[in-house]
Design an enzyme around this catalytic site. Sequence first.
Site, PDB file in Angstrom:
ATOM      1  CD  GLU A 213      -0.068   0.945   3.410  1.00 54.95           C
ATOM      2  OE1 GLU A 213      -0.016   2.071   2.867  1.00 54.95           O
ATOM      3  OE2 GLU A 213       0.026   0.788   4.631  1.00 54.95           O
TER       4      GLU A 213
ATOM      5  CE  LYS B 118      -6.134   6.981   5.762  1.00 52.93           C
ATOM      6  NZ  LYS B 118      -6.338   7.179   7.221  1.00 52.93           N
TER       7      LYS B 118
ATOM      8  CG  ASP C  47     -14.097   6.441  13.260  1.00 54.54           C
ATOM      9  OD1 ASP C  47     -13.823   5.886  12.176  1.00 54.54           O
ATOM     10  OD2 ASP C  47     -13.441   7.398  13.725  1.00 54.54           O
TER      11      ASP C  47
ATOM     12  CB  SER D 224     -11.150   0.899   9.110  1.00 54.40           C
ATOM     13  OG  SER D 224     -10.445   0.781   7.900  1.00 54.40           O
ATOM     14  CB  ALA D 225     -13.675   1.358   4.150  1.00 50.13           C
ATOM     15  CG  ASP D 226      -8.571  -0.801   6.006  1.00 47.78           C
ATOM     16  OD1 ASP D 226      -8.777  -0.205   4.931  1.00 47.78           O
ATOM     17  OD2 ASP D 226      -7.656  -0.501   6.786  1.00 47.78           O
TER      18      ASP D 226
ATOM     19  CE  LYS E  73      -2.819   2.010  10.898  1.00 46.23           C
ATOM     20  NZ  LYS E  73      -3.615   1.315   9.871  1.00 46.23           N
TER      21      LYS E  73
END
Length: 333
Positions: free
Chosen positions: A40, A104, A156, A158-160, A177
């Site tokens: 990435e 981003k 909130d 992440s789209a991950d 993380k």
Amino acid sequence: MLLAHRRLLSSSQARGSFHIDISEEIKHALNSSKPVVSLESTIITHGLPFPQNFEMAKQVEEVVRDNGAIPATCAFIDGKPRVGLSELSLKYLAEQANKGKANKVSRRDIGYTMAKGYNGGTTIASTMILSHMAGIKVFATGGLGGVHKGGQNSFDVSADLTELGRTPVSVVCSGPKSILDIGLTLEFLETQGVFVGTYNDDGRLDVEVPGFYCRESGYRSPYDFSSFEEAASIIHNHNNIMSLNSGNIFCIPPPRESALSSSFISKVIDRANQEAIAQNISGKNLTPFLLSKIAEETNGKSVECNIKFVLNNARAATQIATSLSKLENNVSI
């Protein structure tokens, strides 16, 4: 049956890949069934300052090459989705990011970035998308995005995580993380049907998911694996044999010599989160802010740790990709 599936997949990928710029080296590697590892680029555009971001990008690619695979750094250059960057393009992206001229890019940002002709660093989600279009199955990164602390109220997330539920690319990382709610992240991944396994590198009986900077997170890993050949077999059975259109996560604990103390990092993260709330920072700006504050409070130790485990993950991903390539090339049809 498997051959027909491969032809169908190749046809689908060819339609999608028409709109992305795949380097000739990567095309040749894929056509020759050589292992390729995606990388990435948000670590270049939003993770490190120039020239450290450029030097690290080159170093990670070198690690992949030294271990027998072809690196495929993904990014958007002047609005064009690219899989495989030249050294000149890597430097251009790093320099543009230093000037604040890089978006981003997650799934939702792809069309906008292309339409505006912007430069962009790919997140896990968008790297998975470009990788799948190109036909690359293994991807190395630093840490996984996930559910932020308080995510059950703020939503909130992440789209991950949703990308992993619908795109068959395997992500090799150092776990979620540390700034995240790891428990909720694991629950969300289970709902998405995403395999999560942690490399058992020392034969321990109780294997925890690593917490990015730390070898332990306090959360037991759903599964573990003891070799990179075993990881490749999981991918092969999950995606090639059963044709499950979801990703896999292979967590690699950071090396002991570079890992940070869990208790120390937890205190630093708590202070950074409180400051983010006070400054009303959220959404796509939250993770870069928190990581920046952590780097500041650890006097750069967190950045040094981050670089070391990205390189370590790249080595692991290359071995997994190599083993997967061998498995695929020896399948009886």
